[in-house]
Design a protein around this motif. Structure first.
Motif, PDB file in Angstrom:
ATOM      1  N   GLY A 233      42.393   8.071   1.662  1.00 36.07           N
ATOM      2  CA  GLY A 233      41.948   6.694   1.870  1.00 36.07           C
ATOM      3  C   GLY A 233      42.965   5.722   1.557  1.00 36.07           C
ATOM      4  O   GLY A 233      44.139   5.920   1.613  1.00 36.07           O
ATOM      5  N   VAL A 234      42.442   4.258   1.643  1.00 40.10           N
ATOM      6  CA  VAL A 234      43.570   3.359   1.225  1.00 40.10           C
ATOM      7  C   VAL A 234      42.937   2.415   0.691  1.00 40.10           C
ATOM      8  O   VAL A 234      41.655   2.048   0.229  1.00 40.10           O
ATOM      9  N   GLU A 235      43.888   1.443  -0.333  1.00 39.90           N
ATOM     10  CA  GLU A 235      43.299   0.402  -0.963  1.00 39.90           C
ATOM     11  C   GLU A 235      43.971  -0.881  -0.260  1.00 39.90           C
ATOM     12  O   GLU A 235      44.827  -0.991  -0.021  1.00 39.90           O
ATOM     13  N   ALA A 236      42.648  -1.764  -0.162  1.00 40.68           N
ATOM     14  CA  ALA A 236      42.764  -3.118   0.330  1.00 40.68           C
ATOM     15  C   ALA A 236      43.547  -4.033  -0.701  1.00 40.68           C
ATOM     16  O   ALA A 236      43.045  -4.271  -1.549  1.00 40.68           O
ATOM     17  N   LEU A 237      44.600  -4.615  -0.123  1.00 43.85           N
ATOM     18  CA  LEU A 237      45.365  -5.638  -0.931  1.00 43.85           C
ATOM     19  C   LEU A 237      45.673  -7.080  -0.307  1.00 43.85           C
ATOM     20  O   LEU A 237      46.059  -6.808   0.924  1.00 43.85           O
ATOM     21  N   VAL A 238      44.855  -7.968  -1.125  1.00 45.22           N
ATOM     22  CA  VAL A 238      44.941  -9.287  -0.202  1.00 45.22           C
ATOM     23  C   VAL A 238      46.248 -10.061  -0.180  1.00 45.22           C
ATOM     24  O   VAL A 238      46.907  -9.781  -1.218  1.00 45.22           O
ATOM     25  N   ARG A 239      46.450 -10.729   0.850  1.00 45.83           N
ATOM     26  CA  ARG A 239      47.676 -11.397   1.083  1.00 45.83           C
ATOM     27  C   ARG A 239      47.211 -12.858   1.715  1.00 45.83           C
ATOM     28  O   ARG A 239      46.142 -12.842   2.266  1.00 45.83           O
ATOM     29  N   TRP A 240      47.917 -13.718   1.530  1.00 49.88           N
ATOM     30  CA  TRP A 240      47.631 -15.344   2.054  1.00 49.88           C
ATOM     31  C   TRP A 240      48.847 -15.670   3.106  1.00 49.88           C
ATOM     32  O   TRP A 240      49.828 -15.860   2.606  1.00 49.88           O
ATOM     33  N   ARG A 241      48.234 -15.721   4.081  1.00 53.37           N
ATOM     34  CA  ARG A 241      49.313 -16.124   5.160  1.00 53.37           C
ATOM     35  C   ARG A 241      49.155 -17.574   5.195  1.00 53.37           C
ATOM     36  O   ARG A 241      48.308 -18.242   6.085  1.00 53.37           O
ATOM     37  N   HIS A 242      49.904 -18.334   4.550  1.00 52.98           N
ATOM     38  CA  HIS A 242      49.912 -19.783   4.127  1.00 52.98           C
ATOM     39  C   HIS A 242      50.686 -20.404   5.588  1.00 52.98           C
ATOM     40  O   HIS A 242      51.834 -19.973   5.998  1.00 52.98           O
ATOM     41  N   PRO A 243      50.204 -21.570   5.904  1.00 55.08           N
ATOM     42  CA  PRO A 243      50.625 -22.096   7.276  1.00 55.08           C
ATOM     43  C   PRO A 243      51.926 -22.655   6.983  1.00 55.08           C
ATOM     44  O   PRO A 243      52.849 -22.832   8.210  1.00 55.08           O
ATOM     45  N   THR A 244      52.447 -23.055   5.640  1.00 55.71           N
ATOM     46  CA  THR A 244      53.714 -23.583   5.652  1.00 55.71           C
ATOM     47  C   THR A 244      54.687 -22.726   4.659  1.00 55.71           C
ATOM     48  O   THR A 244      55.994 -22.871   4.951  1.00 55.71           O
ATOM     49  N   ARG A 245      54.156 -21.960   3.772  1.00 57.32           N
ATOM     50  CA  ARG A 245      54.920 -21.207   2.729  1.00 57.32           C
ATOM     51  C   ARG A 245      55.040 -19.938   3.176  1.00 57.32           C
ATOM     52  O   ARG A 245      55.443 -19.146   2.255  1.00 57.32           O
ATOM     53  N   GLY A 246      54.398 -19.408   4.240  1.00 60.47           N
ATOM     54  CA  GLY A 246      54.576 -18.081   4.466  1.00 60.47           C
ATOM     55  C   GLY A 246      53.526 -16.890   3.826  1.00 60.47           C
ATOM     56  O   GLY A 246      52.528 -17.490   3.457  1.00 60.47           O
ATOM     57  N   LEU A 247      53.913 -15.882   3.966  1.00 57.35           N
ATOM     58  CA  LEU A 247      53.083 -14.824   3.406  1.00 57.35           C
ATOM     59  C   LEU A 247      53.260 -14.833   1.817  1.00 57.35           C
ATOM     60  O   LEU A 247      54.134 -14.425   1.038  1.00 57.35           O
ATOM     61  N   LEU A 248      51.815 -15.212   1.001  1.00 59.73           N
ATOM     62  CA  LEU A 248      51.939 -14.946  -0.348  1.00 59.73           C
ATOM     63  C   LEU A 248      51.278 -13.740  -1.025  1.00 59.73           C
ATOM     64  O   LEU A 248      50.372 -13.422  -0.274  1.00 59.73           O
ATOM     65  N   GLY A 249      51.881 -13.301  -1.929  1.00 56.07           N
ATOM     66  CA  GLY A 249      51.214 -12.091  -2.883  1.00 56.07           C
ATOM     67  C   GLY A 249      50.132 -12.632  -3.554  1.00 56.07           C
ATOM     68  O   GLY A 249      49.956 -13.765  -3.850  1.00 56.07           O
ATOM     69  N   PRO A 250      49.348 -11.765  -3.955  1.00 61.51           N
ATOM     70  CA  PRO A 250      48.155 -11.939  -4.736  1.00 61.51           C
ATOM     71  C   PRO A 250      48.641 -12.940  -6.070  1.00 61.51           C
ATOM     72  O   PRO A 250      47.647 -13.504  -6.500  1.00 61.51           O
ATOM     73  N   ASP A 251      49.775 -12.514  -6.651  1.00 58.16           N
ATOM     74  CA  ASP A 251      50.039 -13.175  -7.843  1.00 58.16           C
ATOM     75  C   ASP A 251      50.418 -14.638  -7.865  1.00 58.16           C
ATOM     76  O   ASP A 251      50.036 -15.329  -8.715  1.00 58.16           O
ATOM     77  N   LYS A 252      50.281 -15.048  -6.609  1.00 55.62           N
ATOM     78  CA  LYS A 252      50.465 -16.544  -6.378  1.00 55.62           C
ATOM     79  C   LYS A 252      49.112 -17.401  -6.291  1.00 55.62           C
ATOM     80  O   LYS A 252      48.960 -18.716  -6.356  1.00 55.62           O
ATOM     81  N   PHE A 253      47.911 -16.470  -6.100  1.00 55.84           N
ATOM     82  CA  PHE A 253      46.528 -17.048  -6.025  1.00 55.84           C
ATOM     83  C   PHE A 253      45.560 -16.636  -6.673  1.00 55.84           C
ATOM     84  O   PHE A 253      44.565 -17.270  -7.017  1.00 55.84           O
ATOM     85  N   ILE A 254      45.803 -15.185  -6.931  1.00 56.34           N
ATOM     86  CA  ILE A 254      44.459 -14.722  -7.619  1.00 56.34           C
ATOM     87  C   ILE A 254      44.240 -15.192  -9.066  1.00 56.34           C
ATOM     88  O   ILE A 254      43.013 -15.391  -9.374  1.00 56.34           O
ATOM     89  N   PRO A 255      45.225 -15.535  -9.943  1.00 50.80           N
ATOM     90  CA  PRO A 255      45.111 -16.097 -11.109  1.00 50.80           C
ATOM     91  C   PRO A 255      44.291 -17.445 -11.100  1.00 50.80           C
ATOM     92  O   PRO A 255      43.333 -17.915 -11.859  1.00 50.80           O
ATOM     93  N   VAL A 256      44.758 -18.251  -9.935  1.00 54.20           N
ATOM     94  CA  VAL A 256      43.963 -19.671  -9.738  1.00 54.20           C
ATOM     95  C   VAL A 256      42.467 -19.240  -9.424  1.00 54.20           C
ATOM     96  O   VAL A 256      41.492 -19.910  -9.852  1.00 54.20           O
TER      97      VAL A 256
END
Length: 648
Positions: free
Chosen positions: A425-448
């Motif tokens: 199996g696999v675990e799905a881990l979310v990332r944010w492809r920000h238009p100006t700041r590139g690929l952000l890890g979950p620690d950058k937006f999950i707490p928000v």
């Protein structure tokens, strides 16, 4: 309206078609009239030429007769010469009539020609008798020739008269035809004039309707279709205009950003129809409390804004915000159902707090979330109390739109069975492809997201993407059960299991192929509601896993009351396996506890072969970590899985 039928496309098309036909008929009538006139002129000219020939025949015969009279009286050769020269002078005209005359003229010319032949013969015989000196014969022939001349002139005169009558008939016929054509032209001209006027009226009405539609389109482009207040685009435009005006006269611009409380509960419990009714009520109350120069806008969802020129001070803005909150809060009747309306408002002021239009909206957004978290009603943005970095502020302001526009993407980390090393199996881990700041890890937006109301839509977006990818892999022949992390907001939402069921049906995924991972802290928030949500998910057939076990504040009782299938050991315990006996003992104890409760064990943070061998020896079923594979995008993970071989 009385003339609404004129707006019909069928009427417009019929009027244009009729006008085209009418103009075509007028053109045809003009052609017919021209042709009729030409034919009449040709017929008249032809009859004139024939009549002229008959006139010349009559004249020739008359001259011959006069010469005959002179011949009989004359006593010299010179006096008799004109008769001799004029005998047969009408022959050429008669031949022309035979060749070019009408059938009736040809018949009359032939009849006259026969008589004229005898007449000419008599004249020649008379001349011969005169040459012989036979005066008696001359007189007898002269008498006979006179009778013939009289008859010939009468026939020629009759033919001339007939041609004149024919010319008159042609003229009368032409006049009648011309009169009929003139009447037809007048009628069709009148009809065409009416059609032109009708077309002009229709075109004018179409122009007015087009102008109204253009105005409506401009209105719709700048206003919210549901509530009728301004939309985001118009608010941004008015914000720029108000700030420019404030700069010119040293004024201020205030912004109130409003978010409804418990709006999602209304949608989920009563349905979107009642949610729409509630939004309309909110818009009406805000508009009723606004001044004439204020701009009330709906930014999206249940988020509204009020743009205020010439506010004065932050205290004035807070007072206005309280006034709007008072006008908004209260019971709303939605088709017979009473709903309590309340909201949280964030306020910001240009230029004393915010230095630009972007900051004005961003700071009001920050203040609104602060008001929502602290149940404060109205909150003014306070730069000194704002502990957010610029990046964190941007995340808070942009994350909602990132979810809506699909900027999130998933990476997948494989999981393998510890004894067989089989990919399971696999675990799905979310990332944010920000238009100006590139690929952000979950620690950058999950707490928000966890501190706002975004965690639920974020989780649902991740679930949808993970199930869609699982279905795509299945279609390609790759079966990879997928695990998704779920936060406390989802466990406290009674409608969450139904949305999970809807997504499973939408992507045709068996419920057992989905594992929902929850944290201990999520259960601590409201254990009873969390247990009810988990039970509903378990009834669907979804597998349940407790994530990061041992790092929260739960008691062992949660493992007994929650309907779980799996327990995940946090990486901080895995890292201590090689530090000494205590680390191994702790992991071993957790494994024994899980097995006693019939739970599978997943070990996170397996970074090397030694650790993998150790957890296998402790009878942990599943392992994941960088030693197996780092998280990969979907395409890369599929390629890795097809090449993966069990390793020793």
């Amino acid at each position: 309206m009385r003339f609404t039928w004129l707006r019909s496309r069928a009427v417009a098309r019929a009027a244009v078609a009729a006008l085209a036909v009418g103009l075509a008929v007028l053109a045809g009538l003009a052609v017919v009239s021209t042709q009729n006139t030409a034919r009449a002129a040709e017929r008249i000219a032809s009859n004139e030429r024939i009549s002229q020939q008959w006139n010349e025949v009559y004249l020739a015969i008359s001259i011959e007769y006069e010469n005959l009279v002179d011949f009989v009286r004359a006593d010299s050769l010179i006096g008799r010469q004109p008769l001799i020269a004029s005998i047969g002078s009408a022959e050429a005209n008669l031949r022309w009539l035979n060749a070019h005359g009408t059938p009736a003229d040809v018949q009359r010319a032939q009849e006259l020609q026969n008589t004229y032949g005898g007449y000419s013969y008599t004249l020649r015989r008379l001349v011969d008798a005169d040459d012989r000196g036979d005066r008696a014969q001359v007189l007898r022939d002269a008498e006979q020739a006179g009778l013939s001349a009289s008859a010939l002139r009468k026939q020629a005169a009759v033919s001339v008269a007939r041609k004149r009558l024919e010319i008159g008939a042609v003229l009368q016929d032409t006049q009648r035809t011309t009169d009929r054509l003139r009447v037809a032209v007048e009628v069709f001209s009148a009809v065409d004039l009416g059609l032109v006027l009708l077309c002009a009226v229709v075109l004018l009405m179409y122009q007015r309707r087009t102008e109204r539609q253009s105005a409506e389109n401009r209105y719709r482009a700048s206003h919210d279709g549901l509530t009728g207040v301004a939309n985001r685009d118009l608010m941004v435009e008015r914000t720029d205009a108000m700030i420019a005006a404030a700069d010119r006269c040293d004024g201020t611009v205030g912004l109130l950003l409003l978010d409804l409380n418990r709006f999602k509960e209304v949608n989920d419990t009563l349905g979107h129809h009642y949610g729409d009714l509630l939004l309309k009520v909110v818009a009406e109350r805000l508009t009723g409390a606004a001044r004439s120069d204020d701009v009330v806008a709906r930014l999206g969802g249940d988020e509204f804004a009020v743009l205020l020129p010439d506010v004065g001070s932050t205290a004035d803005l807070m007072s206005i915000g309280e006034r709007f909150l008072t006008a908004l809060n209260g019971i709303a009747d939605l088709d017979g159902i009473s709903v309590d309306v309340s909201a949280s408002i964030g306020a910001s002021l240009y230029p004393r707090v915010s230095s630009s239009a972007t900051e004005l909206l961003q700071h009001a957004d920050i203040a609104m979330y602060a008001a929502k978290r602290g149940h404060l009603g109205v909150t003014m943005y306070n730069p000194e109390a704002d502990d957010h970095s610029f990046e964190r502020l941007s995340v808070l302001g942009e994350l909602r739109r990132a979810i809506e526009t699909g900027e999130l993407e998933l990476h997948y980390q494989p999981k393998v069975r510890t004894h067989t090393r089989e990919l399971c199996g696999v675990e799905a881990l979310v990332r944010w492809r920000h238009p100006t700041r590139g690929l952000l890890g979950p620690d950058k937006f999950i707490p928000v997201a966890e501190q706002s109301d975004l965690m639920l839509p974020l989780t649902e977006a991740v679930l949808a993407a993970a199930l869609a990818q699982h279905r795509a892999w299945l279609n390609d022949g790759l079966r990879l059960p997928v695990a998704v992390n779920v936060g406390a907001a989802c466990l406290l939402d009674p409608g969450f299991p139904d949305r999970v069921a809807l997504l499973l049906r939408e992507y045709a995924v068996t419920a057992g192929q989905l594992t929902v991972e929850i944290t201990e802290s999520a259960m601590v928030t409201d254990a009873a509601r969390a247990a009810a949500t988990l039970s509903a998910l378990r009834e669907l057939g979804v597998r349940l896993s407790i994530d990061d076990f041992g790092t929260g504040y739960s008691s062992m009782g949660y493992l007994q009351t929650m309907p779980l299938d799996e327990l995940k050991i946090d990486r901080q315990f895995t890292a201590k396996l090689r530090s000494g006996p205590s680390g191994r003992a702790i992991v071993g104890a957790i494994v024994e506890l899980a097995h006693a409760l019939s739970l599978d064990v997943v070990v996170e943070g397996v970074e090397d072969e030694e650790t993998l061998t150790t957890v296998a020896g402790l009878h942990c079923e599943i392992a994941q970590g960088y030693h197996v594979c780092r998280p990969l995008p979907a395409d890369a993970l599929a390629e890795w899985a097809t090449k993966y071989r069990v390793f020793a």
